[in-house]
Design an enzyme around this catalytic site. Structure first.
Site, PDB file in Angstrom:
ATOM      1  N   HIS A 123      48.344  48.049  33.964  1.00 54.47           N
ATOM      2  CA  HIS A 123      47.865  46.945  33.125  1.00 54.47           C
ATOM      3  C   HIS A 123      47.837  47.417  31.674  1.00 54.47           C
ATOM      4  O   HIS A 123      47.019  46.965  30.880  1.00 54.47           O
ATOM      5  CB  HIS A 123      46.467  46.470  33.545  1.00 54.47           C
ATOM      6  CG  HIS A 123      46.411  45.792  34.878  1.00 54.47           C
ATOM      7  ND1 HIS A 123      46.405  46.491  36.057  1.00 54.47           N
ATOM      8  CD2 HIS A 123      46.368  44.479  35.220  1.00 54.47           C
ATOM      9  CE1 HIS A 123      46.344  45.635  37.078  1.00 54.47           C
ATOM     10  NE2 HIS A 123      46.331  44.410  36.595  1.00 54.47           N
ATOM     11  N   GLU A 126      57.305  36.476  39.563  1.00 57.97           N
ATOM     12  CA  GLU A 126      57.820  36.565  38.198  1.00 57.97           C
ATOM     13  C   GLU A 126      59.311  36.269  38.123  1.00 57.97           C
ATOM     14  O   GLU A 126      59.792  35.665  37.164  1.00 57.97           O
ATOM     15  CB  GLU A 126      57.530  37.946  37.611  1.00 57.97           C
ATOM     16  CG  GLU A 126      56.055  38.173  37.243  1.00 57.97           C
ATOM     17  CD  GLU A 126      55.143  38.385  38.437  1.00 57.97           C
ATOM     18  OE1 GLU A 126      55.644  38.580  39.560  1.00 57.97           O
ATOM     19  OE2 GLU A 126      53.913  38.348  38.247  1.00 57.97           O
TER      20      GLU A 126
HETATM   21  C1  TPP Z   1      53.632  41.259  40.250  1.00 54.00           C
HETATM   22  C2  TPP Z   1      52.237  40.871  39.878  1.00 54.00           C
HETATM   23  N1  TPP Z   1      52.030  39.714  39.241  1.00 54.00           N
HETATM   24  C3  TPP Z   1      50.784  39.359  38.882  1.00 54.00           C
HETATM   25  C4  TPP Z   1      49.706  40.151  39.165  1.00 54.00           C
HETATM   26  C5  TPP Z   1      48.295  39.734  38.731  1.00 54.00           C
HETATM   27  N2  TPP Z   1      47.504  39.450  39.933  1.00 54.00           N
HETATM   28  C6  TPP Z   1      46.719  40.388  40.509  1.00 54.00           C
HETATM   29  S1  TPP Z   1      46.044  39.868  41.942  1.00 54.00           S
HETATM   30  C7  TPP Z   1      46.777  38.359  41.796  1.00 54.00           C
HETATM   31  C8  TPP Z   1      46.546  37.326  42.859  1.00 54.00           C
HETATM   32  C9  TPP Z   1      46.912  37.826  44.211  1.00 54.00           C
HETATM   33  O1  TPP Z   1      46.672  36.823  45.135  1.00 54.00           O
HETATM   34  P1  TPP Z   1      46.783  37.115  46.679  1.00 54.00           P
HETATM   35  O2  TPP Z   1      48.097  37.717  46.982  1.00 54.00           O
HETATM   36  O3  TPP Z   1      46.452  35.866  47.401  1.00 54.00           O
HETATM   37  O4  TPP Z   1      45.710  38.228  46.954  1.00 54.00           O
HETATM   38  P2  TPP Z   1      44.136  38.124  46.744  1.00 54.00           P
HETATM   39  O5  TPP Z   1      43.839  38.729  45.403  1.00 54.00           O
HETATM   40  O6  TPP Z   1      43.763  36.700  46.826  1.00 54.00           O
HETATM   41  O7  TPP Z   1      43.537  38.921  47.834  1.00 54.00           O
HETATM   42  C10 TPP Z   1      47.529  38.280  40.646  1.00 54.00           C
HETATM   43  C11 TPP Z   1      48.296  37.089  40.215  1.00 54.00           C
HETATM   44  C12 TPP Z   1      49.973  41.355  39.811  1.00 54.00           C
HETATM   45  N3  TPP Z   1      49.005  42.227  40.095  1.00 54.00           N
HETATM   46  N4  TPP Z   1      51.246  41.690  40.161  1.00 54.00           N
END
Ligand code: TPP
Ligand code: TPP
Ligand code: MG
Ligand code: MG
Lengths: 335, 327, 335, 327
Positions: free
Chosen positions: B129, B60
């Protein structure tokens, strides 16, 4: 299942009983996770975020740790990790339903926001990456106390784009802290493939910017992960500093119960990865080694389904917190 | 006129404005092929391609940082923060940077950008959320904070925001996305920044709100209206800077005020509104200024009974109104 | 001094007049900077933060750019950089005193918080590192517009510990943006030596985590920096992506007029680095090449002192802003 | 009793508490050999060494992040932010993390830590070395915000903070560091969190302030006192949560209130104070609640005339008092 004692030998020397425990842990997490999807589809729960497909990485890591002694910052997919380290199917189901008795937060947090102090599983939040900047502090405290505790922190590959990742690895490497950064690279951050998340081909490459050991390992090979983690843990325990471990794996299910993964990847891709499922793979090995056969497998499955059913029933019957409980606990006692 | 939901109004405005103005681009997490987790950008990637609809890395701070750099170089970026709860890593870039670029360069540089962020609770999102983040930003000179509650205003305000030469935080209550529908003109129109809306006229007291709570307030006004209490309802729409004139004019008329928001009480928007009235509308007041808000706890809990307890709603607001009316 | 035209050839082929311009720019910045310290010691100004010692890196970089065409995010030590790119000694002196006419901010910001739109020098703040996350956006906009503008962003080595650094380099490398990250490594972040800031020996190593070209260069060798920057700029202009350039140098003066560097480093260390001064070194080269002799040097110095005196006098006499001016400009006109 | 400056009181408290409690460590930029840019940690590195006095990398996010991790594992860290202006990169770690750890783990984990941050203007620091950041944090349940104005309170409150099992933001007005001196007992004593202090009794009106402005307010009270206006002055000391009782008791006595702070007006602490009084002390009021504060601009400018214009001072506060007294 009987308990095992740490430290365990390298994978090639693991006793049969330990291998079977690994299998049991993988399968139990999978079945519990599947049940959670079912409960969601039945409209019985509002949300689920899943660890399916990542059991190889998580169980490999869990068996390299001293349970209840080492610190772990899990992330939301770590169902098999936290189950192996001491949480129970009931605890997780209670969390899924947001019931009062749920140990992680008493229903305050969303499901899969694990926390369990007896297992030194540290409370996590939803904003991704924050734990990566915290874990080095926990490891630093161990060092100050003169303890040989190790701290493990888990996250996805997308999360390595956050400033917290950079700052956490920087601290850990400057002070050679006993911390292991375990990236579970499932190749997607929700809809975004690795190519829009980073310019390196492997998350382990990121370690170079910190003069840190970075290791990429096949995350669907539980024993390979175990060996890599085992070495990283040994190094950390001896005061030789941090490691970035990348378990390369796949998420064969949607990001969460709110996601529709058909919008961003082909069914062929998903199917091809399902064939590389870490449980199937390990099962094959156990069959080959004659540690497992159909009868034994049926028996294990039956035991697991009992646990899953028990957890489901228990959690469904358990009471919700009283509404007013939401007002506490904000502060502890003042001096 | 077409009836649209709020999410449709937002989606369509982005689409139309991007067609109109080639300097507008959008970036954020999962806004490309996925079309955004709330579908606000559905189809945009196909129409405008990856140079104008940019899937950002999961970071972000740099969604906003990059947006600032683009604004400096002639673009008008829309930066999407997937959930308002995740805006804090970018706090420094918004508060210390975007909001101060005009001032600190004595007007040589400006930072036109729109930061969109779905906020608010009542959707089972738990601590992270569900947050209402407006109060943190309604304290920042140089930054506009908008929070529409209807499809009409969502469209008119977003369009205005995209023609404003300064940074705008555009807060979208995610529970209203599909819940609230309304008529939206097909032609070009703007809703002015800085103007509140008296959405219901009344004589006995004024309730000031915004976002989802505006709708709960209207329901409450309806309920107590049947009991003979005549409530004037103000939809702030712009949370920073506040529309003092509209607020004070209503107080002059009704002499009693209640503020309603979902964000926790202490230091929430109700504080600033109360302070303005207590200072500039004091002589018009016939009763204490009441604030009704979420409790002072660290977030909206997940478990249904606790979430329900947290969230203000029509029935609870009605009680507050009755109480104040009886003063 | 006559103007030069970009693109210039490699250092080995630079015309004498350009070399002399480089020298003049280095010396002028140095003398102006020294005067600022004097004014502070005399109690005439409240604060100064200096670029002394870093002229080699800054001038080498400045001559590799298309002045007024490329974008530059300077940092607070970039006195010689911004002077070369179009700001004048008067502008900087006005800023030092916080006078109304100061172009950077009309007295709103502290001294050395440069901004000058005609030269595409972008307004900066004090929180370090924020500009590193912004510069890729500016470069992205150039790409979208189809322009071959390049963006350069400057910062110190300590600042590479900030999340902004990581996130900025990540963006730039993912999108192969025309941006150059110019780290001026003066070996200290206020009192902190590199060893407590990072575990790598060279900031350029950090580029590896982004699959980006990273180059370390002797920052006290203006021509070496020029060549490295020239190549980085050429690559960026051709769309071949970003570069992290580390100019390795030293800060022979305290961090700022508020600092006392005797608390954290030895006088011997400082003296030994003073011998490696980039201006002395370049001067020696010019003498060797017979581009400079004592007479010529005296003449250049005299011209520079006139400029410095003029700037000082002008700024001292210039009026302060009216008190109420502080109320603007907060917002522009609404549509 | 010894006469000390505020910075001495803070320095000595850190030293004594670190001697008393081996779980206390301190981290931040330049706090080691350099002893901190304001010398708050002078000599500590020599006494406690690099395992308890830890020069951090230049990264505020991880100064707090690391502190949280340490708190989880049994330490009580003091995290120094060199200037409050630079706290925003750590906003997410403070607001989303530190302040919520107790709540979100249902009490299983706690986060005892003290975040020290020099704040405030009037020292030629311009936009980014002068900020008052309290309002952003006085909205965060789970976080205490303290702002002492005397050496006595600085010591007593910091000591309390270091024995409190929750995160505390400890704001130190940097202009008061050496300017304000006072008696400090040599023995152990605590100043309670959550208790304001009536530092001057009066009858005609109440002025509520904190930090540097408290001292300007006292001077103003002295000035108008000579003109026959009797001013009661409250030093808040704890900015979150506010001491309602003391505030309301004073309002009940004087019936008129002025709040004074240096932070910009809109959404500043004066808003919450006004709202509390307008709601719970309304019947005691004889006049509008006045707020006097820094203007709504993006920071304290550097140039002396503009800085002077920005900063409230005794003369300007006296005018505000006269005006309110005459109401
Ligand atoms: C700071 C933040 N930005 C956005 C989100 C929304 N979000 C939740 S999981 C995710 C993707 C995470 O990807 P990754 O780190 O590869 O983990 P995965 O879910 O694939 O295991 C996002 C964008 C969040 N939880 N926290
Ligand atoms: C976010 C932030 N934290 C702290 C500071 C205080 N500060 C100013 S300069 C500086 C050191 C910067 O070191 P480096 O990046 O190496 O640049 P240098 O000053 O050595 O050129 C610090 C800590 C700041 N300006 N911004
Ligand atoms: Mg992933
Ligand atoms: Mg440096």
């Amino acid at each position: 299942m009987t308990a095992y004692q740490q430290p365990l030998p390298p994978a090639a020397e693991l006793e049969d009983s330990v291998l079977l425990q690994m299998y049991y842990q993988m399968l139990r997490a999978r079945r519990l996770d599947e049940r959670m999807w079912v409960l969601h589809r039945q409209g019985k729960v509002a949300f689920h975020i899943s660890g399916i497909g990542q059991e190889g990485t998580q169980i490999g890591a869990a068996f390299a740790l001293r349970k209840g002694y080492d610190w772990v910052y899990p992330y939301y997919r770590d169902i098999s990790l936290v189950l192996t380290l001491g949480m129970t199917p009931r605890m997780l189901m209670l969390g899924l339903f947001g019931k009062k008795e749920a140990v992680s937060s008493g229903g305050r947090q969303m499901p899969e926001h694990f926390s369990y102090r007896p297992s030194k599983l540290v409370t996590i939040s939803s904003p991704v990456g924050t734990q990566i900047a915290q874990a080095p502090g926990t490891a630093f405290a161990s060092k100050i106390k003169g303890s040989d505790e190790v701290t493990v922190v888990c996250f996805g590959e997308g999360t390595t784009s956050q400033g917290d990742f950079h700052e956490g690895l920087n601290w850990a490497s400057i002070h050679k802290l006993p911390v292991i950064f375990l990236c579970q690279n499932n190749q997607y951050a929700i809809s975004e493939p690795m190519s829009v998340e980073m310019a390196v081909k492997s998350v382990a490459d990121r370690a170079k910017g910190y003069n840190m050991v970075g290791v990429k390992v096949d995350g669907n090979d539980v024993l390979a992960v175990y060996d890599v983690m085992r070495e990283a843990v040994a190094r950390a325990r001896k005061g030789e500093g941090p490691t970035l471990v990348e378990g390369f794996t796949y998420r064969p299910v949607p990001h969460s119960s709110d996601d529709d993964d058909r919008t961003y990847r082909s069914r062929e891709e998903v199917e091809s990865w399902k064939k590389k499922d870490p449980i199937l793979r390990f099962e094959k090995l156990l069959y080959e080694r004659k540690l497992l056969d159909d009868a034994k497998k049926t028996e294990i499955e039956a035991g697991i389904m009992d646990e899953v059913n028990d957890a489901t029933d228990y959690a469904m019957r358990a009471p919700y917190p009283a509404a007013e409980e939401c007002l506490y606990p904000v502060y502890g006692p003042l001096p | 006129m077409t009836v649209k939901s709020i999410i449709e109004a937002i989606h369509d405005t982005i689409l139309e404005e991007m067609r109109r103005d080639p300097t507008i681009i959008i970036t954020g997490e999962d806004i490309g092929k996925r079309g955004g987790v709330f579908r606000a950008t559905q189809g945009l990637y196909d129409e405008f391609g990856p140079m104008r609809v940019i899937d950002s890395p999961l970071s972000e701070l740099s969604i906003i940082g990059t947006g600032i750099g683009m604004a400096i170089n002639g673009l008008h970026p829309i930066c999407e923060i997937q959930f308002a709860d995740f805006i804090f890593p970018a706090f420094n870039q918004i508060v210390n940077e975007a909001a101060r670029i005009r001032y600190r360069s004595n007007g040589a540089y400006t930072c036109p950008m729109v930061i969109r962020a779905p906020y608010g609770g009542g959707i089972g999102g738990g601590l992270y959320h569900s947050q209402s983040v407006e109060a943190y930003f309604a304290h920042v000179p140089g930054l506009y904070v908008l929070a529409p509650s209807t499809p009409y205003d969502a469209k008119g305000l977003l369009r205005t925001a995209l023609r404003t030469p300064d940074p705008v935080l555009f807060l979208e209550h995610k529970k209203t996305y599909r819940l609230v529908k309304g008529e939206v003109p097909d032609e070009d129109y703007l809703v002015p920044i800085g103007k509140a809306n008296v959405v219901r006229a009344g004589d006995d007291l004024t309730v000031i709100s915004y976002g989802l709570m505006l709708h709960e307030t209207l329901k409450a006004a309806e309920i107590v209206g049947r009991e003979g209490i005549s409530v004037e309802v103000i939809d702030l729409r712009t949370l920073h800077p506040l529309d003092k004139e509209t607020i004070l004019a209503s107080v002059a008329k009704t002499s009693k005020v209640l503020t309603v928001h979902e964000d926790n009480l202490t230091g929430g928007l109700g504080a600033e509104i109360s302070a303005i009235i207590a200072s500039e509308g004091f002589e018009d007041l016939d009763a204490p200024i009441r604030r009704y808000a979420g409790p002072d706890i660290p977030g909206v809990p997940f478990s249904p009974p606790m979430q329900d307890f947290f969230m203000p709603n029509a029935a609870k607001i009605a009680n507050q109104i009755r109480d104040l009316a009886a003063y």
